[in-house]
Design a protein around this motif. Structure first.
Motif, mmCIF file in Angstrom:
data_model
loop_
_atom_site.group_PDB
_atom_site.id
_atom_site.type_symbol
_atom_site.label_atom_id
_atom_site.label_comp_id
_atom_site.label_asym_id
_atom_site.label_seq_id
_atom_site.Cartn_x
_atom_site.Cartn_y
_atom_site.Cartn_z
ATOM 1 N N GLU A 1 0.839 -1.194 0.000
ATOM 2 C CA GLU A 1 0.000 0.000 0.000
ATOM 3 C C GLU A 1 0.876 1.246 0.000
ATOM 4 O O GLU A 1 2.060 1.176 0.278
ATOM 5 C CB GLU A 1 -0.919 0.016 1.231
ATOM 6 C CG GLU A 1 -0.155 0.029 2.544
ATOM 7 C CD GLU A 1 -1.040 -0.174 3.756
ATOM 8 O OE1 GLU A 1 -1.055 0.744 4.600
ATOM 9 O OE2 GLU A 1 -1.707 -1.218 3.839
ATOM 10 N N GLY A 2 0.280 2.361 -0.308
ATOM 11 C CA GLY A 2 1.016 3.611 -0.291
ATOM 12 C C GLY A 2 1.270 4.086 1.136
ATOM 13 O O GLY A 2 0.459 3.851 2.027
ATOM 14 N N LEU A 3 2.395 4.717 1.342
ATOM 15 C CA LEU A 3 2.721 5.288 2.650
ATOM 16 C C LEU A 3 2.559 6.797 2.588
ATOM 17 O O LEU A 3 2.700 7.404 1.527
ATOM 18 C CB LEU A 3 4.172 4.955 3.023
ATOM 19 C CG LEU A 3 4.549 3.494 3.202
ATOM 20 C CD1 LEU A 3 6.040 3.392 3.511
ATOM 21 C CD2 LEU A 3 3.727 2.849 4.297
ATOM 22 N N SER A 4 2.316 7.379 3.739
ATOM 23 C CA SER A 4 2.254 8.837 3.810
ATOM 24 C C SER A 4 3.646 9.396 3.530
ATOM 25 O O SER A 4 4.654 8.689 3.641
ATOM 26 C CB SER A 4 1.777 9.283 5.192
ATOM 27 O OG SER A 4 2.777 8.994 6.157
ATOM 28 N N LEU A 5 3.698 10.657 3.212
ATOM 29 C CA LEU A 5 4.987 11.299 2.941
ATOM 30 C C LEU A 5 5.922 11.172 4.144
ATOM 31 O O LEU A 5 7.096 10.840 4.000
ATOM 32 C CB LEU A 5 4.784 12.774 2.581
ATOM 33 C CG LEU A 5 6.064 13.577 2.336
ATOM 34 C CD1 LEU A 5 6.849 12.988 1.175
ATOM 35 C CD2 LEU A 5 5.739 15.040 2.093
ATOM 36 N N GLY A 6 5.397 11.413 5.332
ATOM 37 C CA GLY A 6 6.224 11.317 6.537
ATOM 38 C C GLY A 6 6.785 9.921 6.741
ATOM 39 O O GLY A 6 7.960 9.762 7.100
ATOM 40 N N ASP A 7 5.955 8.901 6.509
ATOM 41 C CA ASP A 7 6.423 7.522 6.651
ATOM 42 C C ASP A 7 7.486 7.185 5.614
ATOM 43 O O ASP A 7 8.484 6.532 5.913
ATOM 44 C CB ASP A 7 5.253 6.538 6.533
ATOM 45 C CG ASP A 7 4.380 6.494 7.764
ATOM 46 O OD1 ASP A 7 4.814 6.997 8.826
ATOM 47 O OD2 ASP A 7 3.266 5.941 7.679
ATOM 48 N N ARG A 8 7.273 7.635 4.379
ATOM 49 C CA ARG A 8 8.269 7.373 3.327
ATOM 50 C C ARG A 8 9.605 8.033 3.649
ATOM 51 O O ARG A 8 10.670 7.429 3.499
ATOM 52 C CB ARG A 8 7.759 7.858 1.971
ATOM 53 C CG ARG A 8 6.720 6.960 1.348
ATOM 54 C CD ARG A 8 6.465 7.297 -0.120
ATOM 55 N NE ARG A 8 6.373 8.694 -0.434
ATOM 56 C CZ ARG A 8 5.246 9.402 -0.500
ATOM 57 N NH1 ARG A 8 4.099 8.828 -0.254
ATOM 58 N NH2 ARG A 8 5.269 10.677 -0.818
#
Length: 85
Positions: free
Chosen positions: A20-27
């Motif tokens: 799944e896609g991650l939030s910008l902060g998580d990435r």
């Protein structure tokens, strides 16, 4: 997610990122950790290699019958129970 993650948090992010896609902060947090942690980079590479090999193997057996819907549901339920506990 905090800006610098632990190895455990990073491996969870790497695994989630594959599905799944991650939030910008998580990435950003994941990439920062991977930039400095050799072991987590190795884990990420191994995870990607396993996924690639599983895909190759399943393509080789495209004519093989798949799991019954009931079996798929049992597996999904068991995985969800493990994640929830």
């Amino acid at each position: 997610m905090k800006w610098m993650t632990t190895c455990k948090e990073t491996t969870e992010l790497v695994s989630r990122a594959m599905d799944e896609g991650l939030s910008l902060g998580d990435r950003v947090a994941m990439r920062m950790h991977l930039a400095i942690c050799t072991n987590c980079r190795r884990f990420t590479r191994q995870l990607h290699d396993m996924r690639r090999l599983f895909r190759l193997e399943t393509r080789a057996n495209d004519d093989a019958p798949g799991l019954a819907p009931e079996a798929r549901q049992r597996i999904a339920n068991e995985l969800q129970n493990k994640l929830d506990s």
